[in-house]
Design a protein around this motif. Structure first.
Motif, PDB file in Angstrom:
ATOM      1  N   GLY A  38     -24.499 -10.769  22.791  1.00 23.59           N
ATOM      2  CA  GLY A  38     -24.816 -10.544  24.187  1.00 23.59           C
ATOM      3  C   GLY A  38     -23.896  -9.524  24.827  1.00 23.59           C
ATOM      4  O   GLY A  38     -24.356  -8.633  25.561  1.00 23.59           O
ATOM      5  N   GLY A  39     -22.579  -9.622  24.581  1.00 19.23           N
ATOM      6  CA  GLY A  39     -21.634  -8.677  25.157  1.00 19.23           C
ATOM      7  C   GLY A  39     -21.891  -7.256  24.700  1.00 19.23           C
ATOM      8  O   GLY A  39     -21.809  -6.306  25.494  1.00 19.23           O
ATOM      9  N   THR A  40     -22.221  -7.088  23.417  1.00 23.11           N
ATOM     10  CA  THR A  40     -22.544  -5.761  22.888  1.00 23.11           C
ATOM     11  C   THR A  40     -23.773  -5.189  23.566  1.00 23.11           C
ATOM     12  O   THR A  40     -23.802  -4.023  23.989  1.00 23.11           O
ATOM     13  CB  THR A  40     -22.775  -5.842  21.365  1.00 23.11           C
ATOM     14  N   THR A  41     -24.801  -6.016  23.700  1.00 25.00           N
ATOM     15  CA  THR A  41     -26.038  -5.579  24.344  1.00 25.00           C
ATOM     16  C   THR A  41     -25.800  -5.193  25.794  1.00 25.00           C
ATOM     17  O   THR A  41     -26.279  -4.158  26.266  1.00 25.00           O
ATOM     18  CB  THR A  41     -27.099  -6.687  24.269  1.00 25.00           C
ATOM     19  N   GLY A  42     -25.048  -6.020  26.517  1.00 24.87           N
ATOM     20  CA  GLY A  42     -24.781  -5.743  27.921  1.00 24.87           C
ATOM     21  C   GLY A  42     -24.001  -4.463  28.119  1.00 24.87           C
ATOM     22  O   GLY A  42     -24.282  -3.679  29.048  1.00 24.87           O
ATOM     23  N   ALA A  43     -23.015  -4.206  27.272  1.00 26.01           N
ATOM     24  CA  ALA A  43     -22.229  -2.980  27.380  1.00 26.01           C
ATOM     25  C   ALA A  43     -23.091  -1.749  27.145  1.00 26.01           C
ATOM     26  O   ALA A  43     -22.969  -0.735  27.854  1.00 26.01           O
ATOM     27  CB  ALA A  43     -21.079  -3.011  26.374  1.00 26.01           C
ATOM     28  N   ILE A  44     -23.988  -1.834  26.165  1.00 25.43           N
ATOM     29  CA  ILE A  44     -24.888  -0.706  25.887  1.00 25.43           C
ATOM     30  C   ILE A  44     -25.829  -0.480  27.063  1.00 25.43           C
ATOM     31  O   ILE A  44     -26.093   0.666  27.463  1.00 25.43           O
ATOM     32  CB  ILE A  44     -25.675  -0.960  24.587  1.00 25.43           C
ATOM     33  N   LEU A  45     -26.330  -1.567  27.653  1.00 28.64           N
ATOM     34  CA  LEU A  45     -27.222  -1.439  28.811  1.00 28.64           C
ATOM     35  C   LEU A  45     -26.521  -0.766  29.981  1.00 28.64           C
ATOM     36  O   LEU A  45     -27.124   0.045  30.695  1.00 28.64           O
ATOM     37  CB  LEU A  45     -27.731  -2.821  29.237  1.00 28.64           C
ATOM     38  N   VAL A  49     -15.559  -7.249  23.185  1.00 25.22           N
ATOM     39  CA  VAL A  49     -16.508  -6.382  22.479  1.00 25.22           C
ATOM     40  C   VAL A  49     -17.040  -5.298  23.414  1.00 25.22           C
ATOM     41  O   VAL A  49     -17.227  -4.142  22.990  1.00 25.22           O
ATOM     42  CB  VAL A  49     -17.664  -7.219  21.876  1.00 25.22           C
ATOM     43  N   ALA A  50     -17.237  -5.639  24.688  1.00 22.59           N
ATOM     44  CA  ALA A  50     -17.657  -4.616  25.650  1.00 22.59           C
ATOM     45  C   ALA A  50     -16.551  -3.584  25.842  1.00 22.59           C
ATOM     46  O   ALA A  50     -16.804  -2.380  25.917  1.00 22.59           O
ATOM     47  CB  ALA A  50     -18.014  -5.270  26.985  1.00 22.59           C
ATOM     48  N   GLY A  51     -15.305  -4.072  25.896  1.00 20.50           N
ATOM     49  CA  GLY A  51     -14.176  -3.169  26.066  1.00 20.50           C
ATOM     50  C   GLY A  51     -14.045  -2.183  24.915  1.00 20.50           C
ATOM     51  O   GLY A  51     -13.749  -0.996  25.128  1.00 20.50           O
ATOM     52  N   ILE A  52     -14.261  -2.646  23.688  1.00 19.05           N
ATOM     53  CA  ILE A  52     -14.181  -1.762  22.522  1.00 19.05           C
ATOM     54  C   ILE A  52     -15.216  -0.651  22.626  1.00 19.05           C
ATOM     55  O   ILE A  52     -14.921   0.532  22.370  1.00 19.05           O
ATOM     56  CB  ILE A  52     -14.385  -2.570  21.231  1.00 19.05           C
ATOM     57  N   ILE A  53     -16.436  -1.011  23.019  1.00 23.14           N
ATOM     58  CA  ILE A  53     -17.496  -0.013  23.165  1.00 23.14           C
ATOM     59  C   ILE A  53     -17.137   0.990  24.249  1.00 23.14           C
ATOM     60  O   ILE A  53     -17.302   2.209  24.084  1.00 23.14           O
ATOM     61  CB  ILE A  53     -18.830  -0.704  23.479  1.00 23.14           C
ATOM     62  N   PHE A  54     -16.613   0.492  25.379  1.00 20.42           N
ATOM     63  CA  PHE A  54     -16.266   1.388  26.477  1.00 20.42           C
ATOM     64  C   PHE A  54     -15.142   2.345  26.085  1.00 20.42           C
ATOM     65  O   PHE A  54     -15.145   3.512  26.473  1.00 20.42           O
ATOM     66  CB  PHE A  54     -15.853   0.573  27.705  1.00 20.42           C
ATOM     67  N   VAL A  55     -14.159   1.847  25.333  1.00 21.56           N
ATOM     68  CA  VAL A  55     -13.049   2.701  24.898  1.00 21.56           C
ATOM     69  C   VAL A  55     -13.562   3.851  24.029  1.00 21.56           C
ATOM     70  O   VAL A  55     -13.075   4.988  24.118  1.00 21.56           O
ATOM     71  CB  VAL A  55     -12.009   1.868  24.112  1.00 21.56           C
ATOM     72  N   ILE A  56     -14.567   3.563  23.210  1.00 22.25           N
ATOM     73  CA  ILE A  56     -15.084   4.566  22.285  1.00 22.25           C
ATOM     74  C   ILE A  56     -15.937   5.608  22.991  1.00 22.25           C
ATOM     75  O   ILE A  56     -15.804   6.813  22.713  1.00 22.25           O
ATOM     76  CB  ILE A  56     -15.908   3.886  21.168  1.00 22.25           C
TER      77      ILE A  56
END
Length: 254
Positions: free
Chosen positions: A84-91, A194-201
């Protein structure tokens, strides 16, 4: 950034870390603070998410006593939170700004209503499962997908994520509020992480903001764990509802 602004962000991180550990919705403090100091909305959102991760971990550590005996449950629900966190960050990165504005207040109201009526609903759910030997250890079947959806919301914005998690688990899992709060802290930390990792990248992160919020949130996580663990179930439930109402007012006013 001036010294006064840095101090204000540090204090906001401390307050957010405390509130996130006890209830959730610390973003309602840090996010408006960053906007007030001129940080662009998307940058403020992603920097806030990254900065609050250490505070979430700190809060989870503070609740380690309540986490004993919940390993299997948390591992299972962690998968839902990570997805869910991964999906939300991508959205957040692909959808137009404000796409969730209509659904967020509805989710908060629903969460508050579920928390208020949680004892009655839980008793009803338990009665329906008595014939099958009671609720499963990990909760009713719908808890996992509900935690996943809560993770989507948490990865996207996160305010009142704790309210929704406590509502879902409080109804679908036969466990005390304080032990569920400990589980909530772990799941929220995973979503933010997990959202933070995506945002950092892939996103624009203000690292000074991250450091200030993280420093305050780590301290706040321990403060929240120290005092939040002393609340009776009724007091914790009341606090969750109050924070949920504040979150609702914040979104409607905005």
């Amino acid at each position: 950034m001036t010294l006064l602004e840095a101090a204000a962000i540090l204090f906001a991180g401390l307050a957010a870390g405390t509130i996130n550990t006890v209830v959730g919705s610390g973003t309602l403090i840090t996010f408006p603070t960053l906007l007030a100091f001129g940080v662009p909305p998307v940058t403020a959102n992603v920097s806030n998410t990254v900065g609050l991760v250490p505070g979430s971990i700190s809060g989870a550590v503070g609740y380690r006593r309540e986490l004993r005996g919940q390993r299997g449950r948390i591992v299972r629900l962690s998968v839902a939170s990570l997805i869910g966190g991964t999906t939300g960050a991508i959205l957040l990165l692909v959808l137009p700004e404000g796409a969730f504005e209509a659904v967020v207040p509805v989710l908060i109201v629903l969460g508050c209503v579920l928390v208020v009526f949680q004892p009655r609903i839980s008793a009803w759910v338990a009665r329906r499962h008595e014939a099958a030997g009671g609720l499963p250890e990990h909760g009713a079947w719908w808890v996992w997908p509900a935690v996943l959806l809560t993770g989507v919301y948490g990865g996207y914005f996160g305010a009142a994520q704790g309210v929704l998690l406590m509502a879902v688990m409080g109804i679908g899992i036969d466990e005390t509020m304080q032990r569920l709060n400990g589980a909530k802290n772990v799941l929220a930390a995973l979503v933010n992480g997990v959202a933070g990792i995506i945002f950092v990248i892939v996103a624009d992160v203000d690292w000074l903001v991250v450091v200030l919020i993280a420093a305050g949130a780590v301290i706040g996580g321990q403060v929240g764990a120290t005092y939040g663990r002393r609340l009776p179930s009724a007091g914790l439930r009341a606090l969750i509802v109050v924070v949920g109402i504040v979150a609702l007012v914040f979104f409607l006013a905005g």
